[in-house]
Structures are given as structure tokens and as C-alpha cells.
Design an enzyme around this catalytic site. Structure first.
Site, short mmCIF file in Angstrom:
data_model
loop_
_atom_site.label_atom_id
_atom_site.label_comp_id
_atom_site.label_asym_id
_atom_site.label_seq_id
_atom_site.Cartn_x
_atom_site.Cartn_y
_atom_site.Cartn_z
CB SER A 2 47.02 33.50 40.60
OG SER A 2 47.79 34.64 40.31
CB SER B 13 41.62 32.47 39.71
OG SER B 13 42.30 32.95 40.83
CD GLU C 257 41.39 30.94 43.53
OE1 GLU C 257 40.82 30.35 44.45
OE2 GLU C 257 40.92 31.94 42.95
#
Lengths: 358, 358, 358, 358
Positions: free
Chosen positions: A234, A272, A274
């Protein structure tokens, strides 16, 4: 000064950083860290970003956020989207401590309001997170409300420490120990100068992906950390500026963080989380004042806005790299050594490519 | 004057309409219609809304749009969303004539630009549509570029004709002949007065759904048109105002059109294309000027913005009803009679409910 | 075979291309070009992408789109977002010819439907555009409906020509003549193999920004075209796959195109219209069939989806570069020479960086 | 049975409710309340909705959410949007207790996971809120983690209590004491039957706005509560179903809640936080399983989906009214009496309109 540029001669992009090459180069912005470590396996913390040192609830700032890949959390987005304002500090911490941080921001904000004077009933805390479970014993939930209050109360306008401090304590990225990093860029408008500052919490990327100044060095570095593949990556990118921008324009700035993230080789993996958000200190919105607002903003078709976009891209790229270069090797809660980026090997590879150092 | 209020005593909501109770009560706004009818089955047309009589490309206006149910088309939305500006007239027509209208708006805009003076290369036409295929022989594609140009060139600031004119020629709604309708409301701010105007193209709703002033009368009216159930419904709502609003705020205004649509009993069916957009004439953005902009806007927490929302809701509701009350019975391209709303029956039902007429 | 890889040994990324390294490696996908050149200054055209050779309206395909920077046009997005389906070919052309292409897609679709059998009333054409006004006399609007029909009718499953053909005829990017480019990648799932194909229309980027395989070579190449700075850049990326994906997942794929664009050095300038869309041929949706659908889709947390993301990123990067390497020098409508990328200089720079060629 | 329909003969809409006319008519769905009252002024609580009684983290359910007006909080939206799944209960509470509830959901989820077996690191709690500060001493933050755990652990599939329980304890709406309400509708598909259930937490609306079955009675009812105008309204609507829907379709369902809200006369005020979310129990997604998924879903163009939309609209309208009819008069923390809806006056007004009672 960022060690990346000063110590290693690594110059990212074309723009000029501000005096500290960090987000506090944006006048008024404060950063505070609280690092939480314990022999039991805690290696985590809190990082707070305050747009200004005044009363954030009574002097809200224009803001916007963007979700690059939503497998993560960033609280407060609907209200930011609807009203275009931020009314609290931004707090970054580990994935399982979002509730604690949320609560602490309520406590901190209410402390500033006398019940009789101003019957505040609603607060919109903005809490971002990265998963530090590779390094930190995240299930122990070591972050307490007081840690968050300490980060908030300790925030200052001096250049923030980078690396394994605050929310950065447990970060890993590209197979190396990561942390928190920051950078800034000056932007020159016809009407005067301004600054774009970024603070990034990079916790993403596989070891073969790392790219520095365009050189893909990830798979040529020896000995990266064998990350638990079950732990998602992340990144949170917080952008501050004193350029006069509307929330719509701040959303455009925030979306450019994705380009800076791509430049270090990350591929926006599906797991992830983001996120990027941006605020401006240029036009605070007084709470309770209901009169017509008079605002300035950059023209969307001006060169100034594209320069601000470039500043976001460069400062995001540099903040990520600065987090990596500032991080120290760390023993994880399960007793493994998570190494830091091997600087000599990196610099050697970049020199071998002849263009990497100034 | 709208016949709804004047002739029938039907007062919608609490607010006060402007002098013509139509979108041209917003100073500067122009509306033009071109109706296209032919013995072969054409019963369609074009309605154009111009935010001002100046050069729209060189004096863009802040704008926003919302998609209530996206089974339909409204071109130009990405650029409106990114830049927050409208640089052409808004043109409404039938579903299969969007390309023709798009082309015509390019022609019309380029006519205003000398190649040498201003090498315009990009234009963002905004074309909305409803499907008039129940009434119009839509596959004949009877709308030609000249019809669109006629609507644009004939636009004026006099109260627009309502009912079966322009894009309204082939509309049906709630089982009755529909058309185009318009309404307006005054909004009083501490800093002065303004107007919210709406033009609506209602083509939606089943016969049992119609509700007027809260009274569900749809299933008690005799003889509605048996609409081809395969033809999707739709509605486009265009909102203009001279209140100083940012594009974000105009998006908030546009989203309130959904409440006005719900008030006439429509249920946002899955195959109904429902769109709303809003612009303000308060702060035009000069093309080519790249300097800092100074803008006023209503405070989001002021009573004024809620009053503007209420104005959108009421004017949308009234514009839809006005379209129905203004429409005339029409023979469809397949030879069926599409009846207009039976006014006497409607008024009787409303009177029976005692609260419906003033 | 793409000349990039075959002729120059430039290998982009880790993945394996399909047999033709183009979007037609996705079984069923067709591409057609129609190039429009005239002594008067026309240098433009049309490129059509058909998800399959069947009846696209009666066999719709799951689809999604994303707006990277919305200063541009891509029609049809609201309906794609609402229903998750594509029911027409995707047509790319110049900025001012969107209306013509929209109209042509309606003509082409209606030709396939007998009025009596199937009273089609609504079509959702998807038209993308880039501004070729630096090279093409765009205000002459040389694209006629027949050009679009020719591109559609001529579409085939052989590897599409790249460079200055179809919509690529007038493209420029990074200071060099650009065009249309394509690439593909295989994706191996536990359940079998699939393909991700990309066709890109790159028309963006300043000459100092070009980066190839991570090496920033833009400012070291001699003699780029002095582009008219008033003409905005743009890019459209069309992604096809036969992997079973839901529209939500196709949206995730489309958003990864932004990483591929970032990898060639572009910075998402504020005036650059950047769009990506994705479709899958895996689960066509029959028109008119109203029964329950049974669908397969990749698991979001599977490695397969991340591999598909990587495939999008690599194929987008390679398609952009392939467009540049395939383009020929072109004289613009105002008589200037727009040079093509100097291959020898590029390869020399990449070799000098030792890592660039296989 | 809901007293609205049974005791008062008020029938909302055309559809048939399920056996309990509440969200637990959706097989598997559980609801739990914990009410928090104290002499010091606490009058608040927690309501939890569990899609099923199994392990929600290991058997995630497809979900979607929509922001009608974003002046409020609903955590977890980015991950729901990205992945289309819900992995925790949905918890509703007061505005300042979101952090506590978030933390409690983490505690509750972790309790179900042995560290050794399954190293869970990320949880996405979904917490909604309304501001009960008119009635409750919200700044005392009386909700503790244990209250949330009690609501979660006490959840059952019996018809949930309505009115001033759980999160409904401190609600006010349209000038009257409100609470929590629930309703359901059967939906008949060609392939079998299903249920749409709604639980609503209405805390919105001015006293003059209330409309019941289309009859605007708000300004004709005696003695509404003089609400503190500084306290914003809000509403959260949670929709559950066992119909097979994709997340995209669940988003469409959620958006229809706005029509139900409009039907009771609310006007989507700028300071009213209005959110809706929907989940389906039809296709749980196993955590950790990475294989291809096989799913059924309703066809978007089927009558079944429109029936599901109508079910959402009706059940939302009835759940709001049921919350009002079930609420008891309550003394606020500042000692004022907040009256409940005067049933006799309401029914008299509706009878006077002749159409209101069956």
C-alpha cells in the site's frame, strides 16, 4: 536536507525543492511523529500532518482525495468529496489502528471546543493506513490514543524526520525496509511563487520492480527481504500546497501522485491500497461563517497548473525514495532481519548507468 | 406564463418563480427550438440552451453534470468533470441524432472563429437525448445539421415554447404525450437575489406512476397511451443559474434534480436514461486567458445553497408537469393516437383531494 | 511481428506477447483502418476495433472505461458504466470528427437490423479521439461517414498495420511523428491461458519527456518537431482480453493503462485528454435475452489478475513505443516536416546505457 | 409485523413484504441492537447488520455503496468499490463513535481468527453514522467497545425491534422522535423468488417536509420538536437481498434508496449526510480461495431488476415511516421533550385525503 540529494547526489526531476525539501516547506504545515516500539513485537506508529497551526476545524482548508487502488482505507473521503474541505489533521498509522486514530482525532478536536461556545457535533477525521504486518505485530494493536495525541501535539514546522519513525516504523517496500519520506518543489506562477510538498508512506512493490531515476535496479540488488506474500502492499501520499487551487484542482493534483508512484517501478498491484490526497493552505474556509466566499485560483489552462502537476510527480517520486534511503535495518516481530536498501550497491548500479548521479 | 400555474392554479412548491417561470429568467440564457415533422413519420426536433448570447467558447461557463441512471447518452461529460466548464450550447435531440447534433455544434462554433486569429482545434459539444421512437420514426434520422443550426441561431431570451416543440416533439411520459417544459425559482441570498431555471425533457414513467403534488393519480386516469414497452424511457434536466457556484456546487445542484424527478412518481427504471446538468452564468472563464481567477461562490453551509437545492427540486418537478400539460395529442409514426394528459380528469382528481388547487 | 522487438531487439517487460504481438491476438478481435489524406492538408483517418466479428449489438461484451485526464472526449461512458457492456465497435478518429463517427456507427449498426424483426431504437456508439491538428488540417473535417464505414467493413483479424494509418495518420508524440500502435501479452491462469491486447493512439508528451525502457532519452535526441504548444496532447488506450472479467475488473484493468503511459515518460499534462477502456470477449451478453446470466470471472485476489494488470502495463508501454517506431516522417498541413523518431540515435543511446537492448 | 401496516392499515407501495416485513426476511441476515442510555444524558446506541451468521471475513459477500449527499461518514467505501465485497458486519452508531465501532469490529473479527492458522492483517470495517446530538449528549461519547460487541454478539434472525433502540435511540426526523426502521419486499423472478430487505436510520428532514403516501402532512401536524438547526440531519439505508446481483448491480440498487427517501418529503439538504449500501447473500466469495468464480446474476434488462429497484424504493420508504411510527417520546440531554409522531393526527389527515388508508 534530504540525504538523497545532499548525501548521494541523487537529483530527482527538474524542479527546485524548497529549503527543507519536505512538506513543511509549505508555509504553516506541521508534521508530527510518534513511534511505538516494544520488545513484544510492536514496531509501528503514527504520523500526523496538520495543514496549519491554527484551529483546523474553525479554519478548514480546501482538499480533495483520489483512490488509485482502493484495497485499503482512507476515512473521510465522502465529506471531502462533497464539501471540498478538510477540517482535521491527516493521521497515518497501521491498518488495524485506524479506529484508534479516528477516536483520537475526535478527542483532540473536541479539546479545542468549549461546549457552551460552540456545540460541535460532527467531525470528519481523515485517517490513512498502510499494513505494517510484515515487521510489526499488527494484531497486538499497540497504537493507543495517547500515541496519536502525542503525534498531533508534537507536530512542528521543522523538517520531519524520515525513515523508520511514526507511521513509517514498520513499512517495507520493494523488498527493503521503508519508512516515511518527504520532499517539496517550488512552483513559479506569473503572480508569485508557491510550494508543493509531499509526505509519502511507501509500503508497496516487489523486490524486482524498484526503479531509480528510470534505471530498473530492483532485480540486481543482493539480499532483499523475503516478504510475506500474503501481506498486501500500500501507499499513502499526502500533498500540501499554498497555491490557490479549488477542490477540483486539488483532485487533479492528487491524481498525479500515481505518476510519481509509477516512476519508482510500482505496478499498482490489485492488493495494494493506494491513495493520494491534496490540500491547499491558500483559502481557508471559516467554520460557521455563511457569507459569500471570495477565492482566487490558478487558471486550469495556465502553465502554472502543469508545473504544479510536475511538482507533485517529482516530489512523490523523491519522497518514496527518501523513505527508502532513510530507513534502517529492522528486526521483525517474528525475528527476521529486514534489511535496508544497500546504498553502495544502488549507487554503483546508478553510476554504471552513467546518467544517474549529477 | 406557465399554463400550469396560471391556467390551472397548480402551484408546485413554496418558492417564487421568475417573471416567465422558465429557464430564460436566468439573465442571459437563451433557448431555441427546431421542430422536425414530416408526413413520412418524422416527429422529432432539437432544443438548444445557450448560457449566454456571447461567444460561449471564448467565455466558458462553470458547469457540472450527474448521471442518475446511465442508460442513455450525454456527450462531453469527462471534460466538464475535469475542467468544470461548458464551452458550447447544450443541445437536446432524439437518441439516434446525437452525432448530427455534435457535428452541428462544431460547425456552429467554428463559424465564429477565424482560422488565422484563433486556431481552435478542440470543441466539447454537450448533446443530450431522449428516445422518441414511440412517436417518431427514429430510424429515419430526420434531424439534419441545418435543423440544429436553426435551433441555435433562433435561440432567444423570450420564454420558450413548451410541449411538442423542438426535442419535445416526440416525447411521451407516464403514458401521455409529453414534450419540453421549463420553470424557474428565485433564490434570495444575504448578498442579493438570483434565479435557478430548469428546462426538462421528460420521456419517462409508466402510466400508473404519475403523481401530481403528491397525489398518485396515474392509475386513476382513463385512456393512457399503450407505450411500446421495448422503448426505454429517459429524461434530461438542464439547470441554469446566475448564483455564484463552483463546479463542485453545480454538481450538488444537478444531483437534486433526482428529487424533483422522484416527486412526479418516476422510479428510476433500469432502462431509463436519466441525466442532469447545471451551469452558472456568474463567473465566465475567458478562453486563452491564463491568469489567476478571482471568483465568488456561495458558502456551502449557507442557507442560500439549500434554497438553491429546493429551487432545483421544485423547478424540475414543475418543468416536468409543464411539459405534460403543454403537450398536444399526437399521431405516432405507426398511426396510433398518443393522447395528452386529460386536464379535466386530472384537475378533478386533484380537487377531490382538496389540497391540490390553490 | 512488431518491429520494435523483432527489428530492434527492444524487449518491453517480462511477459510473452501473443503470435502477432497485437490486439488481434485476442481471439475474435478485429481492427480496421481508413486513412484520409488529401493535397489540401488532410492527414487523418479512422481506426475501428471490433470485439468480435458477430453482431455486436446482439452479442454485447462486458466493458469498462476510465478517465485518466478528462480534457478530451470518449462518448458512451455513462451507459458503459451503468450496464457494463459495449454494444458497438470502438472507433478512434480526430477531435472534430467524433460526430461523424458517431453517426456512422449508428448507420452501420442499423444496417444489420431489419426494422420489422427488431425495432432497435437506441445505440451507444463509443468514439474516442486525439487531436491531430498539428499535422492534419483538422478544421477541414475531412473524415466522412464513408471513411468510418470503410474502417468498420474492412476490419480483420490480421495483425493491424501500425504507424501513420487510420486514426494514427496525424498523431505526434514526444516531438516526433506518432501513429497507432499495438501489442499483446499472454496471461497464464491456473484454469488456462488468455491474452491481453492493447491498441494505443499516442498523441502526447513533450520532446524532453520521452523515456524508453526507463532511460530518459527525450532531451538527448536531435531535431524534434516544434509542436504548436496550443494544441493539446492526448492518448486513447483500448484494451481487449479473453480473460473472464466482470466490468468492475475491466475497470481495474483499464486504470493500469496509466502506469504504462507513465513509463514512457508522459506526465499527464492538464490539457492532455487521456482515456482507457477495456472489454472482454469471454462472456457476451445476448441482447433481448432477459434470463439469469451465468458467468465466470477471475478471482480478484488471484495472481492471475495481477498478471493481467502487468500485461496491460507492458502492452500499453510497448504499443506506444511501437506507434512511434512505426511512424514515418510527415509533412504537416502548414508545410512543416514532422520527423519520425531517429532510430539509430535512439538505439545508440539505449546501447550506451548497456541495459537497453537484449 | 410492522405496526405501520398491521396496526394502522398504512400500505406503502404495491409490493408484498416478507414474513416479518424487515431485513431479516432475507435468509441468513441478522440484526443486533445495543441501546446506551444513562441519566447523564446518554441516549444513543449501536445497530449491527450481519449478512450471514457464518464467518463474514472468510465468506465475504458482494456489496456496493452510494453517496447521496456526502456530508457524513461511511467507512470502508474505497475497498467496497474496488473489490465489490463486504467482509465485516455493518455497524451503525452516532457520529462521534465511529472510531470506537471501527475498533470493535476489528476486535470482533480477530477473535474469530487464530493467529497461527490465518495471519489476518487487514480488515475493512463498515461503519455508518447519524448525528444524534439533538437528543443524545454526543460529546460524552458514551458508546464503548463492549456496546458494539454486544450488538454484534446479540444479533439474531428474529424481526428486529424498531424505534428508539440501538443506533435509533437518539434519532430525530421531520421534527419528531425517530429511530431505526425496517421493511422488506418479495421479488419474483422467472427463476424463483427472492427478497429485498431494508434497514434505515432516518435522522433527517424539516417538520414541514414530511409526506406520507404522497400526502404532505408535515406542516399540518401540531407540536413538532424545535430541532437545533445547527445539527445536521442524515440517513443511512442498508439494503440486503438474496437475489443474485453483481456489485455493479448492487450499486444500482443502492442508488434507488434516494427515491424512497424523496418519497417521504426529504429534500437532500446540503448538510444532511445521506448514504445507502447494498449487499447480496447469493454469491459469497471465499477468503483465500484464488480459483475462478462461477456466478449467477440477474440480467440488467430483465423485469426482475426493475422489480428489485421498486422493492428498494418501497422498503426504504416504509422503513423510514416505520422508524417514525415506532419511536417513543424522549427527553433530550438538555431536558427537552422530543415528541413522537402524533399517530391520531396523522391518520386523520390521511383519512381526510380518503386515499391514505386501505
Amino acid at each position: 536536507m534530504s540525504r538523497l540529494r545532499e548525501a548521494h547526489g541523487l537529483v530527482i526531476g527538474e524542479g527546485s525543492p524548497g529549503p527543507t525539501n519536505s512538506i513543511v516547506d509549505v508555509p504553516g504545515v506541521l508534521v508530527g511523529h510518534c513511534t511505538v516500539r516494544a520488545p513484544s513485537g510492536a514496531c509501528t506508529g503514527v504520523t500526523a500532518v496538520l495543514p496549519h497551526s491554527g484551529d483546523l476545524y474553525r479554519e478548514k482548508v480546501p482538499a480533495a482525495a483520489t483512490v488509485i487502488n482502493g484495497y485499503g482505507k482512507l476515512t473521510g473521503l465522502p465529506q471531502i468529496g462533497e464539501l471540498g474541505t478538510l477540517e482535521t489533521p491527516i493521521v497515518l498509522t497501521n491498518t488495524l489502528s485506524v479506529g484508534t486514530a479516528w477516536d483520537a482525532v475526535v478527542t483532540w478536536t473536541l479539546q479545542r471546543f468549549d461546549r457552551a461556545d460552540d456545540p460541535i457535533h460532527s467531525i470528519n477525521p481523515v485517517i490513512g493506513e498502510c499494513n505494517d504486518g510484515r515487521v510489526n505485530d499488527i494484531r497486538a494493536r499497540a497504537v493507543a490514543e495517547q500515541h496519536v495525541l502525542d503525534a498531533l501535539d508534537g507536530a512542528s514546522s521543522t523538517a520531519p524526520e524520515e525513515g523508520c519513525v511514526g507511521a513509517g516504523a514498520g513499512m517495507t517496500a520493494f523488498g527493503w525496509k521503508s519508512g516515511v519520506g518527504s520532499s517539496s518543489r517550488r512552483v513559479v506562477l506569473d503572480e508569485g511563487e508557491g510550494t508543493v510538498g509531499v509526505i509519502a508512506l511507501p509500503n508497496l512493490g516487489r523486490s524486482d520492480q524498484l526503479s531509480i531515476k528510470g534505471v530498473p535496479i530492483g532485480d540486481r540488488l543482493p539480499g532483499p527481504f523475503r516478504a510475506d506474500p500474503a501481506v498486501a502492499g500500500s501507499i499513502v501520499v499526502v500533498i500540501g500546497t499554498d497555491l490557490p487551487c479549488s477542490p477540483r484542482q486539488l483532485g487533479r493534483l492528487a491524481r498525479r501522485a500515481a505518476v510519481g508512484i509509477a516512476r519508482v517501478g510500482a505496478t499498482c498491484d490489485g492488493t495494494s491500497g493506494e491513495f493520494a490526497m491534496a490540500f491547499t493552505t491558500a483559502s481557508p474556509i471559516p467554520q460557521g461563517d455563511r457569507s459569500m466566499l471570495h477565492e482566487r485560483r490558478i487558471n486550469d489552462v495556465s502553465r502554472g497548473l502543469d508545473d504544479a502537476f510536475a511538482a507533485v510527480i517529482e516530489a512523490t517520486e523523491e519522497a518514496i525514495l527518501s523513505a527508502l534511503f532513510s530507513a534502517k535495518p529492522t528486526v521483525t516481530h517474528s525475528g527476521l532481519e529486514c534489511p535496508s536498501l544497500p546504498e553502495d550497491a544502488v549507487l554503483g548500479l546508478l553510476r554504471g548507468d552513467s546518467k544517474a548521479t549529477a
